[in-house]
Design a protein around this motif. Structure first.
Motif, PDB file in Angstrom:
ATOM      1  N   ASN A  36      23.864   2.344  51.848  1.00 53.53           N
ATOM      2  CA  ASN A  36      23.409   1.102  52.475  1.00 53.53           C
ATOM      3  C   ASN A  36      23.895  -0.129  51.720  1.00 53.53           C
ATOM      4  N   ASP A  37      24.040  -0.028  50.416  1.00 55.09           N
ATOM      5  CA  ASP A  37      24.486  -1.173  49.614  1.00 55.09           C
ATOM      6  C   ASP A  37      25.895  -1.615  49.971  1.00 55.09           C
ATOM      7  N   TYR A  38      26.716  -0.704  50.431  1.00 51.37           N
ATOM      8  CA  TYR A  38      28.083  -1.040  50.840  1.00 51.37           C
ATOM      9  C   TYR A  38      28.054  -2.103  51.939  1.00 51.37           C
ATOM     10  N   GLY A  39      27.243  -1.883  52.942  1.00 55.07           N
ATOM     11  CA  GLY A  39      27.136  -2.849  54.042  1.00 55.07           C
ATOM     12  C   GLY A  39      26.499  -4.150  53.607  1.00 55.07           C
TER      13      GLY A  39
ATOM     14  N   ILE B  98      28.114  -7.898  53.985  1.00 56.66           N
ATOM     15  CA  ILE B  98      27.428  -9.020  54.632  1.00 56.66           C
ATOM     16  C   ILE B  98      27.369 -10.220  53.698  1.00 56.66           C
ATOM     17  N   ASN B  99      27.098  -9.982  52.425  1.00 60.21           N
ATOM     18  CA  ASN B  99      27.070 -11.086  51.456  1.00 60.21           C
ATOM     19  C   ASN B  99      28.436 -11.749  51.332  1.00 60.21           C
ATOM     20  N   ASN B 100      29.500 -10.954  51.346  1.00 58.98           N
ATOM     21  CA  ASN B 100      30.857 -11.515  51.304  1.00 58.98           C
ATOM     22  C   ASN B 100      31.123 -12.377  52.535  1.00 58.98           C
TER      23      ASN B 100
ATOM     24  N   VAL C 163      17.918  11.979  46.582  1.00 57.67           N
ATOM     25  CA  VAL C 163      18.541  11.852  47.902  1.00 57.67           C
ATOM     26  C   VAL C 163      18.334  10.443  48.444  1.00 57.67           C
ATOM     27  N   LYS C 164      17.161   9.871  48.212  1.00 55.78           N
ATOM     28  CA  LYS C 164      16.874   8.505  48.665  1.00 55.78           C
ATOM     29  C   LYS C 164      17.849   7.513  48.016  1.00 55.78           C
ATOM     30  N   TYR C 165      18.125   7.676  46.709  1.00 52.15           N
ATOM     31  CA  TYR C 165      19.059   6.783  46.021  1.00 52.15           C
ATOM     32  C   TYR C 165      20.490   6.964  46.504  1.00 52.15           C
ATOM     33  N   ILE C 166      20.847   8.168  46.855  1.00 54.06           N
ATOM     34  CA  ILE C 166      22.189   8.395  47.403  1.00 54.06           C
ATOM     35  C   ILE C 166      22.358   7.605  48.697  1.00 54.06           C
ATOM     36  N   PHE C 167      21.355   7.661  49.560  1.00 54.58           N
ATOM     37  CA  PHE C 167      21.415   6.903  50.807  1.00 54.58           C
ATOM     38  C   PHE C 167      21.345   5.396  50.536  1.00 54.58           C
ATOM     39  N   LYS C 168      20.663   4.989  49.492  1.00 55.28           N
ATOM     40  CA  LYS C 168      20.578   3.566  49.131  1.00 55.28           C
ATOM     41  C   LYS C 168      21.962   3.033  48.775  1.00 55.28           C
ATOM     42  N   PHE C 169      22.748   3.816  48.043  1.00 56.40           N
ATOM     43  CA  PHE C 169      24.097   3.383  47.691  1.00 56.40           C
ATOM     44  C   PHE C 169      24.981   3.259  48.924  1.00 56.40           C
TER      45      PHE C 169
END
Length: 167
Positions: free
Chosen positions: A24-27, A31-33, A16-22
């Motif tokens: 968060n990675d979208y944002g 931001i990097n873009n 579940v933690k990794y699902i939420f990590k993915f």
């Protein structure tokens, strides 16, 4: 039997933690873009106004970190050569880079006032665009960090609750 339940409990929480990590990675990618587009705009300002280089030369000289930013900048080049269509550029940025609409509009404004003249007016307009883009990025970054913190807290709770229900 208890070690199976314990390991299953931990495995569910981690999943579940990794699902939420993915999520968060979208944002984070967005931001990097935005940061790279701001860097490119700053680079454009420096080389266009002070070194009197054309957009094409600047486009070829800049070292891109991200392929979607390079594609966006190439569309700017095409639009400058074949006619200026800000809506097309904004929709490309929205679809490929997933950046906020206000940020896209600020970057697309480069098409309106970028031309063959290298004057103080261009320098001032690029400075204004940079400030607008940085402002939008900071707002997005703050909201993303709040969501990220909330998601991190929720992920532990949801993981524990899911594990308790399944076990």
């Amino acid at each position: 039997m208890i070690w199976i339940k314990s390991s299953l409990f931990v495995l569910i929480i981690v999943t579940v933690k990794y699902i939420f990590k993915f999520v968060n990675d979208y944002g984070d990618k967005c931001i990097n873009n935005m940061k790279e587009l701001i860097d490119f705009t700053n680079y454009l300002k420096l080389y266009s106004c002070q070194m009197k280089m054309s957009y094409e030369e600047i486009f070829l000289k800049y070292s891109y970190k991200n392929e979607s930013v390079k594609n966006t900048c190439s569309v700017v080049l095409e639009e400058l050569e074949h006619g200026k269509n800000k809506k097309e550029l904004e929709s490309l940025m929205k679809n490929s880079m997933r950046t906020p609409e206000e940020f896209n509009k600020s970057f697309a404004d480069i098409l309106d006032y970028y031309g063959s003249t290298y004057s103080d007016a261009l320098d001032n307009k690029l400075c204004y665009t940079l400030k607008e883009m940085e402002s939008v990025m900071k707002k997005f970054e703050n909201s993303h960090n709040e969501k990220k913190n909330l998601n991190n807290r929720i992920s532990i709770l949801v993981g524990c609750l899911t594990a308790v229900i399944f076990i």
